[in-house]
Design a protein around this motif. Structure first.
Motif, PDB file in Angstrom:
ATOM      1  N   ILE A  23      -3.967  -5.183 -23.196  1.00  0.00           N
ATOM      2  CA  ILE A  23      -3.977  -6.243 -22.190  1.00  0.00           C
ATOM      3  C   ILE A  23      -5.191  -6.030 -21.296  1.00  0.00           C
ATOM      4  CG2 ILE A  23      -2.737  -7.212 -20.212  1.00  0.00           C
ATOM      5  CD1 ILE A  23      -0.136  -6.399 -21.695  1.00  0.00           C
ATOM      6  N   HIS A  24      -6.019  -7.056 -21.190  1.00  0.00           N
ATOM      7  CA  HIS A  24      -7.273  -6.974 -20.439  1.00  0.00           C
ATOM      8  C   HIS A  24      -7.175  -7.551 -19.038  1.00  0.00           C
ATOM      9  CE1 HIS A  24      -9.547  -5.713 -23.980  1.00  0.00           C
ATOM     10  NE2 HIS A  24      -8.755  -6.529 -24.642  1.00  0.00           N
ATOM     11  N   ILE A  42       0.846  -1.177   0.000  1.00  0.00           N
ATOM     12  CA  ILE A  42       0.000   0.000   0.000  1.00  0.00           C
ATOM     13  C   ILE A  42       0.890   1.238   0.000  1.00  0.00           C
ATOM     14  CG2 ILE A  42      -1.744   1.249   1.323  1.00  0.00           C
ATOM     15  CD1 ILE A  42      -2.701  -1.437   2.356  1.00  0.00           C
ATOM     16  N   GLY A  43       0.388   2.322  -0.575  1.00  0.00           N
ATOM     17  CA  GLY A  43       1.113   3.569  -0.501  1.00  0.00           C
ATOM     18  C   GLY A  43       1.931   3.899  -1.733  1.00  0.00           C
ATOM     19  N   HIS A  44       1.720   3.207  -2.807  1.00  0.00           N
ATOM     20  CA  HIS A  44       2.410   3.554  -4.039  1.00  0.00           C
ATOM     21  C   HIS A  44       1.409   3.613  -5.179  1.00  0.00           C
ATOM     22  CE1 HIS A  44       2.114  -0.510  -5.672  1.00  0.00           C
ATOM     23  NE2 HIS A  44       2.458  -0.947  -4.479  1.00  0.00           N
ATOM     24  N   GLU A  45       1.808   4.311  -6.220  1.00  0.00           N
ATOM     25  CA  GLU A  45       0.976   4.451  -7.399  1.00  0.00           C
ATOM     26  C   GLU A  45       0.962   3.135  -8.174  1.00  0.00           C
ATOM     27  OE1 GLU A  45       1.049   7.048 -11.536  1.00  0.00           O
ATOM     28  OE2 GLU A  45       2.549   7.403 -10.002  1.00  0.00           O
ATOM     29  N   LYS A  46      -0.213   2.809  -8.734  1.00  0.00           N
ATOM     30  CA  LYS A  46      -0.283   1.668  -9.648  1.00  0.00           C
ATOM     31  C   LYS A  46      -0.212   2.202 -11.065  1.00  0.00           C
ATOM     32  CE  LYS A  46      -2.425  -2.166  -7.349  1.00  0.00           C
ATOM     33  NZ  LYS A  46      -3.250  -3.333  -7.612  1.00  0.00           N
ATOM     34  N   TYR A  47       0.531   1.506 -11.892  1.00  0.00           N
ATOM     35  CA  TYR A  47       0.688   1.888 -13.284  1.00  0.00           C
ATOM     36  C   TYR A  47      -0.239   1.050 -14.156  1.00  0.00           C
ATOM     37  CZ  TYR A  47       5.098   3.752 -11.491  1.00  0.00           C
ATOM     38  OH  TYR A  47       6.056   4.413 -10.775  1.00  0.00           O
ATOM     39  N   SER A  48      -0.772   1.661 -15.216  1.00  0.00           N
ATOM     40  CA  SER A  48      -1.580   0.922 -16.187  1.00  0.00           C
ATOM     41  C   SER A  48      -0.648   0.090 -17.058  1.00  0.00           C
ATOM     42  CB  SER A  48      -2.376   1.886 -17.067  1.00  0.00           C
ATOM     43  OG  SER A  48      -2.928   1.174 -18.168  1.00  0.00           O
ATOM     44  N   ILE A  49      -0.880  -1.209 -17.134  1.00  0.00           N
ATOM     45  CA  ILE A  49      -0.058  -2.080 -17.962  1.00  0.00           C
ATOM     46  C   ILE A  49      -0.098  -1.653 -19.426  1.00  0.00           C
ATOM     47  CG2 ILE A  49      -1.908  -3.798 -18.267  1.00  0.00           C
ATOM     48  CD1 ILE A  49       1.929  -4.375 -18.184  1.00  0.00           C
ATOM     49  N   ASN A  50      -1.182  -1.012 -19.831  1.00  0.00           N
ATOM     50  CA  ASN A  50      -1.330  -0.603 -21.219  1.00  0.00           C
ATOM     51  C   ASN A  50      -0.675   0.743 -21.523  1.00  0.00           C
ATOM     52  OD1 ASN A  50      -2.909  -2.847 -22.361  1.00  0.00           O
ATOM     53  ND2 ASN A  50      -4.295  -2.273 -20.730  1.00  0.00           N
ATOM     54  N   GLU A  51      -0.137   1.403 -20.506  1.00  0.00           N
ATOM     55  CA  GLU A  51       0.488   2.712 -20.702  1.00  0.00           C
ATOM     56  C   GLU A  51       1.848   2.849 -20.021  1.00  0.00           C
ATOM     57  OE1 GLU A  51      -2.612   5.093 -19.048  1.00  0.00           O
ATOM     58  OE2 GLU A  51      -3.780   5.075 -20.895  1.00  0.00           O
ATOM     59  N   VAL A  52       2.240   1.878 -19.223  1.00  0.00           N
ATOM     60  CA  VAL A  52       3.468   1.967 -18.436  1.00  0.00           C
ATOM     61  C   VAL A  52       4.702   2.017 -19.344  1.00  0.00           C
ATOM     62  CG1 VAL A  52       3.753  -0.547 -18.149  1.00  0.00           C
ATOM     63  CG2 VAL A  52       4.587   1.017 -16.378  1.00  0.00           C
ATOM     64  N   SER A  53       5.705   2.778 -18.893  1.00  0.00           N
ATOM     65  CA  SER A  53       6.958   2.902 -19.644  1.00  0.00           C
ATOM     66  C   SER A  53       8.012   1.939 -19.084  1.00  0.00           C
ATOM     67  CB  SER A  53       7.481   4.332 -19.539  1.00  0.00           C
ATOM     68  OG  SER A  53       7.933   4.590 -18.211  1.00  0.00           O
ATOM     69  N   THR A  63      -2.054  -2.263 -12.989  1.00  0.00           N
ATOM     70  CA  THR A  63      -3.496  -2.397 -13.134  1.00  0.00           C
ATOM     71  C   THR A  63      -3.818  -2.426 -14.621  1.00  0.00           C
ATOM     72  OG1 THR A  63      -5.635  -1.393 -12.604  1.00  0.00           O
ATOM     73  CG2 THR A  63      -3.818   0.122 -12.986  1.00  0.00           C
ATOM     74  N   VAL A  64      -4.982  -2.915 -14.971  1.00  0.00           N
ATOM     75  CA  VAL A  64      -5.415  -2.848 -16.369  1.00  0.00           C
ATOM     76  C   VAL A  64      -6.194  -1.568 -16.617  1.00  0.00           C
ATOM     77  CG1 VAL A  64      -5.381  -5.320 -16.775  1.00  0.00           C
ATOM     78  CG2 VAL A  64      -7.474  -4.235 -15.938  1.00  0.00           C
ATOM     79  N   ALA A  65      -6.491  -0.810 -15.554  1.00  0.00           N
ATOM     80  CA  ALA A  65      -7.186   0.470 -15.697  1.00  0.00           C
ATOM     81  C   ALA A  65      -6.320   1.418 -16.509  1.00  0.00           C
ATOM     82  CB  ALA A  65      -7.473   1.067 -14.323  1.00  0.00           C
ATOM     83  N   SER A  66      -6.973   2.366 -17.164  1.00  0.00           N
ATOM     84  CA  SER A  66      -6.254   3.253 -18.055  1.00  0.00           C
ATOM     85  C   SER A  66      -6.821   4.658 -18.038  1.00  0.00           C
ATOM     86  CB  SER A  66      -6.337   2.687 -19.478  1.00  0.00           C
ATOM     87  OG  SER A  66      -5.886   3.613 -20.407  1.00  0.00           O
ATOM     88  N   GLU A  67      -5.963   5.645 -17.900  1.00  0.00           N
ATOM     89  CA  GLU A  67      -6.411   7.033 -18.015  1.00  0.00           C
ATOM     90  C   GLU A  67      -6.934   7.297 -19.411  1.00  0.00           C
ATOM     91  OE1 GLU A  67      -3.888  10.197 -16.778  1.00  0.00           O
ATOM     92  OE2 GLU A  67      -3.031   8.987 -15.175  1.00  0.00           O
ATOM     93  N   ARG A  68      -6.249   6.768 -20.414  1.00  0.00           N
ATOM     94  CA  ARG A  68      -6.609   7.012 -21.807  1.00  0.00           C
ATOM     95  C   ARG A  68      -8.009   6.486 -22.130  1.00  0.00           C
ATOM     96  NH1 ARG A  68      -2.705   4.417 -26.014  1.00  0.00           N
ATOM     97  NH2 ARG A  68      -3.440   2.692 -24.784  1.00  0.00           N
ATOM     98  N   GLY A 103     -10.318   5.934 -19.883  1.00  0.00           N
ATOM     99  CA  GLY A 103     -11.283   6.410 -18.900  1.00  0.00           C
ATOM    100  C   GLY A 103     -11.733   5.332 -17.940  1.00  0.00           C
ATOM    101  N   SER A 104     -11.037   4.206 -17.915  1.00  0.00           N
ATOM    102  CA  SER A 104     -11.443   3.075 -17.072  1.00  0.00           C
ATOM    103  C   SER A 104     -10.560   2.962 -15.842  1.00  0.00           C
ATOM    104  CB  SER A 104     -11.390   1.785 -17.885  1.00  0.00           C
ATOM    105  OG  SER A 104     -10.060   1.534 -18.302  1.00  0.00           O
ATOM    106  N   LEU A 105     -10.392   4.043 -15.125  1.00  0.00           N
ATOM    107  CA  LEU A 105      -9.465   4.046 -13.997  1.00  0.00           C
ATOM    108  C   LEU A 105      -9.812   3.065 -12.895  1.00  0.00           C
ATOM    109  CD1 LEU A 105      -8.726   7.840 -13.693  1.00  0.00           C
ATOM    110  CD2 LEU A 105      -7.207   6.057 -14.501  1.00  0.00           C
ATOM    111  N   ASP A 106     -11.070   2.692 -12.766  1.00  0.00           N
ATOM    112  CA  ASP A 106     -11.469   1.794 -11.685  1.00  0.00           C
ATOM    113  C   ASP A 106     -11.597   0.350 -12.136  1.00  0.00           C
ATOM    114  OD1 ASP A 106     -11.594   3.879  -9.853  1.00  0.00           O
ATOM    115  OD2 ASP A 106     -13.611   4.406 -10.527  1.00  0.00           O
ATOM    116  N   TYR A 107     -11.411   0.057 -13.404  1.00  0.00           N
ATOM    117  CA  TYR A 107     -11.626  -1.297 -13.911  1.00  0.00           C
ATOM    118  C   TYR A 107     -10.487  -2.216 -13.532  1.00  0.00           C
ATOM    119  CZ  TYR A 107     -12.367  -5.210 -16.992  1.00  0.00           C
ATOM    120  OH  TYR A 107     -12.535  -6.456 -17.482  1.00  0.00           O
ATOM    121  N   GLU A 108     -10.807  -3.309 -12.871  1.00  0.00           N
ATOM    122  CA  GLU A 108      -9.816  -4.321 -12.515  1.00  0.00           C
ATOM    123  C   GLU A 108     -10.346  -5.712 -12.856  1.00  0.00           C
ATOM    124  OE1 GLU A 108      -6.808  -4.101 -10.709  1.00  0.00           O
ATOM    125  OE2 GLU A 108      -6.796  -1.967 -10.297  1.00  0.00           O
ATOM    126  N   GLY A 109     -11.380  -5.787 -13.692  1.00  0.00           N
ATOM    127  CA  GLY A 109     -12.093  -7.023 -13.936  1.00  0.00           C
ATOM    128  C   GLY A 109     -11.375  -8.018 -14.827  1.00  0.00           C
TER     129      GLY A 109
END
Length: 87
Positions: A41-42, A2-13, A66-71, A73-79
């Motif tokens: 990646i879903h 806990i306490g760190h940012e999660k990166y979107s797997i579809n946008e991470v560098s 996370t699979v959520a993505s800013e691009r 708009g699915s920031l809460d999706y983890e399904g």
């Protein structure tokens, strides 16, 4: 963890991936290559198809990605990956 940012797997560098404990540059490049070849990646479990990723690394990746993505708009999706309807 806990306490760190999660990166979107579809946008991470590569630089962000190498900040994850246990993920070196070689593994980060393998993840990015996999994403480029596979497309969107879903589900993080898809990363298990990468030969370099073992159980320990998958555990770390689940904590940091996370699979959520800013691009999208699915920031809460983890399904789970959705299968298309067959008509």
């Amino acid at each position: 963890m806990i306490g760190h940012e999660k990166y979107s797997i579809n946008e991470v560098s590569k630089d962000e991936l190498t900040q994850i404990p246990g993920i070196d540059e070689s593994t980060a490049l393998a993840i990015l290559d996999f994403r480029e070849r596979r497309g969107w990646i879903h589900n993080l479990e898809e990363l298990g198809d990468i030969e370099q990723i073992d159980d320990r690394e998958m555990h770390e990746l689940r904590e940091w990605l996370t699979v959520a993505s800013e691009r999208s708009g699915s920031l809460d999706y983890e399904g789970q990956k959705e299968e298309p309807d067959i008509v």
